[in-house]
Design a protein around this motif. Structure first.
Motif, PDB file in Angstrom:
ATOM      1  N   ARG A  72       0.599  -1.738  -0.071  1.00 25.33           N
ATOM      2  CA  ARG A  72      -0.143   0.155   0.198  1.00 25.33           C
ATOM      3  C   ARG A  72       0.685   1.193   0.187  1.00 25.33           C
ATOM      4  O   ARG A  72       0.492   1.989  -0.686  1.00 25.33           O
ATOM      5  N   CYS A  96     -15.095   7.816 -10.288  1.00 25.75           N
ATOM      6  CA  CYS A  96     -14.913   6.429  -9.023  1.00 25.75           C
ATOM      7  C   CYS A  96     -17.380   5.963  -8.744  1.00 25.75           C
ATOM      8  O   CYS A  96     -16.849   4.985  -8.594  1.00 25.75           O
ATOM      9  N   ARG A 111      -9.598  -1.584  -9.272  1.00 26.57           N
ATOM     10  CA  ARG A 111      -9.521  -1.251  -7.910  1.00 26.57           C
ATOM     11  C   ARG A 111      -8.104  -0.125  -8.144  1.00 26.57           C
ATOM     12  O   ARG A 111      -7.729   0.504  -6.359  1.00 26.57           O
ATOM     13  N   ALA A 133      -9.845   2.628  -6.361  1.00 33.72           N
ATOM     14  CA  ALA A 133     -10.646   2.433  -5.378  1.00 33.72           C
ATOM     15  C   ALA A 133      -9.043   2.209  -4.410  1.00 33.72           C
ATOM     16  O   ALA A 133      -9.390   3.188  -3.215  1.00 33.72           O
ATOM     17  N   ASP A 134      -7.956   1.754  -4.720  1.00 33.56           N
ATOM     18  CA  ASP A 134      -7.346   2.498  -4.020  1.00 33.56           C
ATOM     19  C   ASP A 134      -6.753   4.007  -4.488  1.00 33.56           C
ATOM     20  O   ASP A 134      -6.036   4.695  -3.222  1.00 33.56           O
ATOM     21  N   MET A 179      -8.698   6.047  -4.150  1.00 36.68           N
ATOM     22  CA  MET A 179      -9.124   7.513  -2.832  1.00 36.68           C
ATOM     23  C   MET A 179      -9.261   6.546  -1.591  1.00 36.68           C
ATOM     24  O   MET A 179      -9.098   7.661  -0.812  1.00 36.68           O
ATOM     25  N   ASP A 180      -8.810   5.524  -0.779  1.00 38.32           N
ATOM     26  CA  ASP A 180      -8.108   5.261  -0.341  1.00 38.32           C
ATOM     27  C   ASP A 180      -7.061   5.636  -0.165  1.00 38.32           C
ATOM     28  O   ASP A 180      -6.998   6.316   1.276  1.00 38.32           O
ATOM     29  N   HIS A 219      -7.465   9.086   1.832  1.00 35.82           N
ATOM     30  CA  HIS A 219      -8.541   8.857   2.750  1.00 35.82           C
ATOM     31  C   HIS A 219      -7.751   7.937   4.334  1.00 35.82           C
ATOM     32  O   HIS A 219      -7.506   8.891   5.288  1.00 35.82           O
ATOM     33  N   GLU A 220      -6.670   7.578   4.018  1.00 38.24           N
ATOM     34  CA  GLU A 220      -5.720   7.474   4.509  1.00 38.24           C
ATOM     35  C   GLU A 220      -4.054   8.265   4.999  1.00 38.24           C
ATOM     36  O   GLU A 220      -4.012   8.644   6.429  1.00 38.24           O
ATOM     37  N   VAL A 279      -5.986  10.446   7.743  1.00 36.99           N
ATOM     38  CA  VAL A 279      -5.566   9.601   8.778  1.00 36.99           C
ATOM     39  C   VAL A 279      -4.648  10.504   9.517  1.00 36.99           C
ATOM     40  O   VAL A 279      -4.040   9.959  10.728  1.00 36.99           O
ATOM     41  N   GLU A 323     -15.751  11.736  -0.546  1.00 34.31           N
ATOM     42  CA  GLU A 323     -14.816  10.604  -1.252  1.00 34.31           C
ATOM     43  C   GLU A 323     -13.443  11.399  -0.707  1.00 34.31           C
ATOM     44  O   GLU A 323     -12.528  10.284  -1.282  1.00 34.31           O
ATOM     45  N   MET A 337     -11.627  11.672   6.088  1.00 36.79           N
ATOM     46  CA  MET A 337     -12.448  11.660   7.092  1.00 36.79           C
ATOM     47  C   MET A 337     -11.968  13.620   7.252  1.00 36.79           C
ATOM     48  O   MET A 337     -10.520  13.915   6.444  1.00 36.79           O
TER      49      MET A 337
END
Lengths: 360, 360, 360
Positions: free
Chosen positions: C13, C37, C68, C71-72, C74-75, C78-79, C82, C343, C346
């Motif tokens: 990742r 997406c 995928r 999605a990656d 977007m993730d 998000h990561e 955080v 999207e 957070m």
């Protein structure tokens, strides 16, 4: 009341009011002044890309406003609103209605029709009203009373009355096509029942209700308990109906400064029955004293509890007691601040609790 | 149910429905009729600055509607909605899910994927659903149960499940990058735990959640207490999930008139578990009877309290009891009126509590 | 904290993050990727009506993203959010203020002025602040203390302070033209009083308040009771001020990931004093543990009650206790999801309760 509020204000402020009125002639609009106030810059009324607009070059016909002048201009608008409170307007809603008594039945004759309603001085709106009032006349009866409500429909739409909170037989619940046919324009319909459960309730249209209630078809329906021994003693019993729909932000159908103050003497107990007939929550905040919450939707809370800001959602009724222990005039308003104030002064859902000396 | 509702309606109204359907051919749209209704004037459908539009000059092809005709046309739309209730639609959400039991573990297999979801008859939307349901299948387990939830992700985005209200070990809390990596498209992830605390809880996505929960990735997770001796006796136990996001105003994934009535027999006790998965408050108002509030977020209130309008905020769960003492069909709806009615009739967050005779 | 959060993430990742950064050069914007997406289709970045945009024909300079990959991407966003938590920013609000003590009087010198306020890393806004802080300095005194607050107004508008919740004599209530003249730009005004009632209160502007409070003129005013014997024991006492106005969705003046975590050791008791200075409700949801509600607006509730989601309306203060029984890092956020996530990850009204091992 202006004397009561303003006797201690320096006369220079009153002088400024006159001066700023004169200035206003030369200024494009108050809004433009305020707009430049908000920028926090000292400049004259906005003129874009114009070299002559530089303060030091301003001609006599375009007066230069200092930061202080602009603050004074804003303050004058705020003062004007407060001084006007409680402003006189045509029409008063939520007026206690005396029923006709026929053979032991308390008869309330209601007619709904379109009227002009003055929400604040100089601002009239089209309203749909019971007996020409927004909110409609306040109905007060006793648990166990036999009540008859005759509704004459003079509106161009069908309508019905739902007695919100009363646990009536189904055929009197006032929901078109579920419990009754709609009452057509020109028709009269009669609701008759023995009043079932005590408390602070409401009556309003339940047909095309987002529109009809928004336009003013609503009122308080207060039921005193048959056994009043457990009722709290209150010297003042005040119904405050909150609204936020077609007529703007209102308390009992009026916007500040045309709202009505709640008045008590020092040491008295005030019962306030909040009712929300709008579409938004309104957390009502009382200054200077707290509220003791005693009932929700006409039902006693298991134990009273205290607060100074009470969040009231659409359809809810909350009963509170206020012990008038703190003398003076106290702001009392929705704490969603745009419902209560703008750069032009206080507005909408603002009133005051006035605690007068005990001897007055 | 139409018979039950409408048997007492005069046949003239049924006749009108046919007549107004015929009229509709000549009228531009119902919305235009309603628009002119709201103006409270008797005129034909709006034609601007056209001398021939004067009522007395209207040609036969442009029928003149009286105020009564327009009221009737509006009422017909309202009646149509009520008559259709409960309207049949494809798909039902919040259906109780039977787990597989493997070695004492209750196994719930969930797959999330994109589906077409019929919110009301004829209105389908794209939804992201657990096992094709919006809300997802209702999970009911007992405090102390060992539970395994297998989530297969067939969506184009990563996702996770947060068990909202359950006090789980941190690594099962379902917050991407805080407690676990997101579950990628095509992947399966297993949550396994001993159910900690009883009450009315929820499960939903906690990844890109404003979008994913809004699209439907949510469901009820009910935990019966291990010691049920203090549980109130309820004849009917109903979960009502409120929503207001991408699919409109819904109760358990459907909009009125496709919502599901709550049904009880006279004298029975109904437990309703309200859950708000939307973005707005919804003050739910029950007609004809009051609600006794017993729990908040799965925790008993210190003392039950009564109301007829309960304000439910996003993420909250409230458990109430209703004693079905008042026979009939009772409107049950959000009291933010635009969530429940328009000039075209009742809509969205409206259902009914039907109290049937005890003998049925 | 990133180590604590992410040590278990696969290195692939982290590799992807680098790869997606490279991809980003060729992609129009992240928003456009996300937009595609959401459509749930596997396609390259949107190019309208262009035959060369067909995936199989995409030139090397327009990389094809699989579901995928998207999605990656977007993730990864998000990561990133955080991982950045708690992100460092310039300025900290709600800092406990030490008064000067003069002849037994606790003196708090406040100056209000316009400042630049960094709400999150790289996003600064104009703010109106007390002593350069948003929220203003936290004032903590004891019931019965004699307190003097000197307010120097360095703003271009007049202002005042209302001590929201304190039952002061009328002339100190801070409402212009009702209880005092406004404090003009450049002027200083002194409020001096014996602190009347204990609890979690606030101070804020009450002049042009929708604007001035929205811009940052607000702070906590905590009053410890004179008789502390009935006070709950708390190891951590945390004030959390919610806001949603000119500066976006904030907790104590900062937006996630620049918000401040609440930190406790396993077994400790945390007291959280929620205060809402915005215009909207915020139902605050704590993961992993429940909250026990003990006071409203500074007044004890008749009996404590439990929840995991507490709806806090503008002007309200709620005191809760959390027993830190569940180790880990727990999301803690407003459950109106658009106040907490998009999207892109957070945002806004998100923080964490971190329960550390007892021995640390």
């Amino acid at each position: 009341m202006s004397d009561q509020f303003f006797s201690k204000l320096p006369s220079s402020r009153r002088g400024f009011l006159r001066r700023s009125a004169a200035l206003a002639i030369a200024l494009p609009t108050a809004a433009e002044v305020l707009s430049s106030c908000s920028e926090g810059k000292a400049s004259k009324a906005p003129v874009r890309n114009d070299p002559s607009s530089h303060p030091t070059m301003a001609p006599a016909s375009a007066p230069v406003l200092s930061a202080r002048d602009k603050a004074d201009a804003m303050d004058a608008m705020h003062e004007k609103g407060v001084k006007a409170f409680p402003a006189k307007t045509r029409g008063k809603g939520n007026v206690l209605m005396q029923p006709r008594v026929m053979g032991g039945v308390k008869v309330f004759d209601l007619t709904c029709s379109e009227v002009d309603w003055e929400v604040e001085a100089g601002r009239s709106v089209k309203a749909w009203a019971y007996n020409g009032q927004v909110p409609g006349p306040q109905i007060r009866v006793r648990e166990g009373d036999r009540v008859r409500v005759n509704l004459k429909n003079e509106l161009p739409q069908s309508t019905v009355i739902h007695f919100h909170g009363l646990e009536l037989p189904n055929n009197l619940d006032g929901v078109p096509f579920i419990t009754q046919p709609p009452i057509k324009p020109g028709e009269t319909f009669t609701y008759e029942f023995v009043v079932p459960n005590p408390g602070s309730h409401m009556y309003h249209s339940h047909h095309n209700a987002a529109y009809q209630v928004g336009m003013g078809l609503l009122g308080a329906f207060i039921v005193e308990p048959k056994d009043a021994r457990n009722e709290p003693k209150a010297d003042v019993d005040y119904v405050m109906i909150l609204n936020d729909t077609m007529h703007g932000y209102t308390l009992n159908g009026k916007s500040f400064p045309a709202t009505e103050p709640v008045v008590a003497k020092l040491g008295q107990t005030v019962r306030i029955r909040f009712m929300n007939e709008g579409m938004m929550i309104h957390p009502m905040h009382l200054h200077g004293m707290h509220m003791t919450v005693i009932a929700k939707d006409g039902w006693d809370q298991p134990a009273p509890w205290k607060c100074d800001t009470l969040n009231i959602a659409p359809g809810e009724r909350w009963d509170v007691l206020v012990k008038a222990t703190n003398p003076g005039t106290w702001a009392f308003h929705c704490h969603i601040l745009p419902h209560a104030e703008s750069e032009h002064g206080m507005l909408g859902m603002v009133t005051a609790l006035i605690v007068q000396p005990a001897g007055v």
